[in-house]
Design an enzyme around this catalytic site. Structure first.
Site, PDB file in Angstrom:
ATOM      1  N   ASP A   1       0.848  -1.194   0.000  1.00 25.15           N
ATOM      2  CA  ASP A   1       0.000   0.000   0.000  1.00 25.15           C
ATOM      3  C   ASP A   1       0.886   1.247   0.000  1.00 25.15           C
ATOM      4  O   ASP A   1       1.679   1.461   0.924  1.00 25.15           O
ATOM      5  CB  ASP A   1      -0.901   0.020   1.241  1.00 25.15           C
ATOM      6  CG  ASP A   1      -1.972  -1.065   1.200  1.00 25.15           C
ATOM      7  OD1 ASP A   1      -2.099  -1.737   0.144  1.00 25.15           O
ATOM      8  OD2 ASP A   1      -2.680  -1.229   2.211  1.00 25.15           O
TER       9      ASP A   1
ATOM     10  N   LYS B   1      -6.313  -7.135   0.376  1.00 26.81           N
ATOM     11  CA  LYS B   1      -7.448  -7.620   1.179  1.00 26.81           C
ATOM     12  C   LYS B   1      -7.223  -9.045   1.688  1.00 26.81           C
ATOM     13  O   LYS B   1      -7.600  -9.391   2.806  1.00 26.81           O
ATOM     14  CB  LYS B   1      -8.739  -7.519   0.369  1.00 26.81           C
ATOM     15  CG  LYS B   1      -9.125  -6.068   0.100  1.00 26.81           C
ATOM     16  CD  LYS B   1     -10.439  -5.939  -0.604  1.00 26.81           C
ATOM     17  CE  LYS B   1     -10.620  -4.514  -1.134  1.00 26.81           C
ATOM     18  NZ  LYS B   1     -10.610  -3.490  -0.083  1.00 26.81           N
TER      19      LYS B   1
ATOM     20  N   ASN C   1     -19.844  -4.405   1.796  1.00 28.48           N
ATOM     21  CA  ASN C   1     -20.199  -3.172   2.508  1.00 28.48           C
ATOM     22  C   ASN C   1     -21.422  -2.581   1.805  1.00 28.48           C
ATOM     23  O   ASN C   1     -21.920  -3.144   0.817  1.00 28.48           O
ATOM     24  CB  ASN C   1     -19.013  -2.197   2.606  1.00 28.48           C
ATOM     25  CG  ASN C   1     -18.595  -1.621   1.258  1.00 28.48           C
ATOM     26  OD1 ASN C   1     -19.361  -1.617   0.297  1.00 28.48           O
ATOM     27  ND2 ASN C   1     -17.361  -1.144   1.179  1.00 28.48           N
TER      28      ASN C   1
ATOM     29  N   GLY D   1     -21.812  -0.317  12.234  1.00 30.91           N
ATOM     30  CA  GLY D   1     -21.654  -1.754  12.488  1.00 30.91           C
ATOM     31  C   GLY D   1     -22.060  -2.618  11.315  1.00 30.91           C
ATOM     32  O   GLY D   1     -21.702  -2.345  10.164  1.00 30.91           O
TER      33      GLY D   1
ATOM     34  N   ASP E   1      -7.638   5.873  10.855  1.00 36.16           N
ATOM     35  CA  ASP E   1      -7.590   5.389   9.478  1.00 36.16           C
ATOM     36  C   ASP E   1      -8.554   4.198   9.348  1.00 36.16           C
ATOM     37  O   ASP E   1      -8.447   3.238  10.107  1.00 36.16           O
ATOM     38  CB  ASP E   1      -6.144   4.952   9.170  1.00 36.16           C
ATOM     39  CG  ASP E   1      -5.930   4.498   7.731  1.00 36.16           C
ATOM     40  OD1 ASP E   1      -6.887   4.599   6.928  1.00 36.16           O
ATOM     41  OD2 ASP E   1      -4.817   4.039   7.415  1.00 36.16           O
TER      42      ASP E   1
ATOM     43  N   ASP F   1     -11.579  -5.620   6.260  1.00 31.66           N
ATOM     44  CA  ASP F   1     -10.757  -6.841   6.260  1.00 31.66           C
ATOM     45  C   ASP F   1     -10.628  -7.390   7.672  1.00 31.66           C
ATOM     46  O   ASP F   1     -10.669  -8.612   7.889  1.00 31.66           O
ATOM     47  CB  ASP F   1      -9.357  -6.538   5.697  1.00 31.66           C
ATOM     48  CG  ASP F   1      -9.416  -6.065   4.260  1.00 31.66           C
ATOM     49  OD1 ASP F   1     -10.368  -6.453   3.550  1.00 31.66           O
ATOM     50  OD2 ASP F   1      -8.525  -5.305   3.853  1.00 31.66           O
TER      51      ASP F   1
ATOM     52  N   GLY G   1      -2.761   2.654   8.648  1.00 33.49           N
ATOM     53  CA  GLY G   1      -2.416   1.471   7.849  1.00 33.49           C
ATOM     54  C   GLY G   1      -3.426   0.369   8.070  1.00 33.49           C
ATOM     55  O   GLY G   1      -4.137   0.340   9.080  1.00 33.49           O
TER      56      GLY G   1
HETATM   57  O1  RIB Z   1      -9.130  -3.228   2.236  1.00 39.39           O
HETATM   58  C1  RIB Z   1      -7.963  -2.458   2.282  1.00 39.39           C
HETATM   59  C2  RIB Z   1      -6.992  -2.933   1.263  1.00 39.39           C
HETATM   60  O2  RIB Z   1      -7.533  -2.706  -0.003  1.00 39.39           O
HETATM   61  C3  RIB Z   1      -5.677  -2.211   1.271  1.00 39.39           C
HETATM   62  O3  RIB Z   1      -4.724  -2.790   2.131  1.00 39.39           O
HETATM   63  C4  RIB Z   1      -5.266  -2.213  -0.177  1.00 39.39           C
HETATM   64  O4  RIB Z   1      -4.207  -3.068  -0.441  1.00 39.39           O
HETATM   65  C5  RIB Z   1      -6.507  -2.582  -0.956  1.00 39.39           C
HETATM   66  O5  RIB Z   1      -6.385  -3.777  -1.559  1.00 39.39           O
END
Ligand code: RIB
Length: 287
Positions: free
Chosen positions: A13, A40, A180, A212, A232, A238, A273
């Site tokens: 990223d 992801k 989502n 939520g 962030d 994920d 991050g």
């Molecule tokens: O869901 C977040 C991810 O989406 C990031 O880490 C980026 O790599 C994108 O794939």
């Protein structure tokens, strides 16, 4: 107890901040440029592994992966099943504004997560597994895995991010589908989230940001997110999916697993991050 197999993307990223997004044709100054681990698939595997040891990750690393190798080591993700490619690792360009982000993904090596590679590792896909998928590897690979798992009685959790139009027949073959709200509207071509979850009780679980998650189980169930001072949101979804699988694999009910997962996703937003703030089991279960 089952093991979790996450199949998905690995990205580096490239993150930077801006005060506001540029207009078309406009140049603006960005700051705080960082290179962080992401993707992801890897994000979800790490979220799961921090909570539950029995987690395997299948994905493809490119030729520029020192950063990622250290990440795998630190989180004890076994790299023996990973494919190594001579092309560049997947890259995500992430623009952070005060409250949100935009992401552009260049797949690179993630496009090499092929059916052949899955076939080479098919012995991992046993009845005592739960499989977690997203949409940053080729769709044909996801469909192969879903078919194989369906025919062999293996549970699949499918996080359709980023959104792709899919054959709705696929939904019959999986246990849980976790878009989502934007992805849900796109995939189901319906703006009404309640209609969508009612059509797929206890199967479609929609994440709705700081409110939520919602799903339908004889009534609309809303598991609220924990209120936090967001640093962030990258990787929050994920984190939720990884932790959800970790608890389902340990035999928790959907509602309990989602309660831990939404809490974990909120906690992850406290750090910069995708992976840095993903919590341990102890942190999630405390208080
Ligand atoms: O869901 C977040 C991810 O989406 C990031 O880490 C980026 O790599 C994108 O794939």
């Amino acid at each position: 107890m089952k093991k979790v197999i996450v199949v998905g993307s690995v990205n580096i990223d490239v993150v930077y901040k801006v005060d506001k997004l540029p207009q078309l044709g406009e140049s603006i100054r960005g700051y705080d440029l960082m290179k962080l681990p992401g993707g992801k698939g890897l994000n979800q595997a790490i979220a799961c592994k921090r909570v539950y040891e029995e987690t395997i990750f299948l994905g493809c690393l490119g030729d520029d992966t020192n950063l990622l190798k250290n990440v795998l080591l630190k989180d004890k993700i076994n790299d023996k099943y990973l494919l190594k490619s001579n092309t560049s690792t997947g890259t995500a360009i992430i623009t952070l504004t005060n409250h949100d982000n935009t992401i552009v993904v260049i797949p690179g090596a993630n496009d090499e997560v092929s059916i052949e590679y899955i076939k080479d590792n098919i012995s991992l896909f046993t009845k005592d597994s739960i499989v977690l998928l997203q949409n940053e590897i080729p769709q044909e690979t996801n469909e192969f895995i879903i078919d194989y798992c369906y025919n062999n009685g293996i549970e699949v959790i499918y996080n359709p991010a980023p959104a792709r139009l899919i054959d709705k027949e696929l939904l019959k073959k999986i246990s849980y589908f976790t878009p989502n709200e934007t992805e849900a509207r796109t995939i189901f071509n319906d703006d009404n989230l309640e209609n969508i979850i009612k059509a797929y009780p206890k199967k479609v679980i929609i994440t709705i940001g700081d409110k939520g998650v919602i799903y339908y189980d004889n009534e609309i169930v809303n598991i609220k997110a924990k209120k936090v001072d967001v640093v962030d949101t990258t990787g929050a979804g994920d984190t939720l999916n990884g932790i959800l699988c970790a608890y389902l694999a340990q035999g928790y009910s959907l509602k309990d697993a989602l309660t831990f997962a939404t809490k974990g996703a909120s906690i992850a937003c406290l750090s910069l991050g995708a992976q840095a703030g993903m919590p341990s089991k102890e942190i999630i279960e405390k208080g």
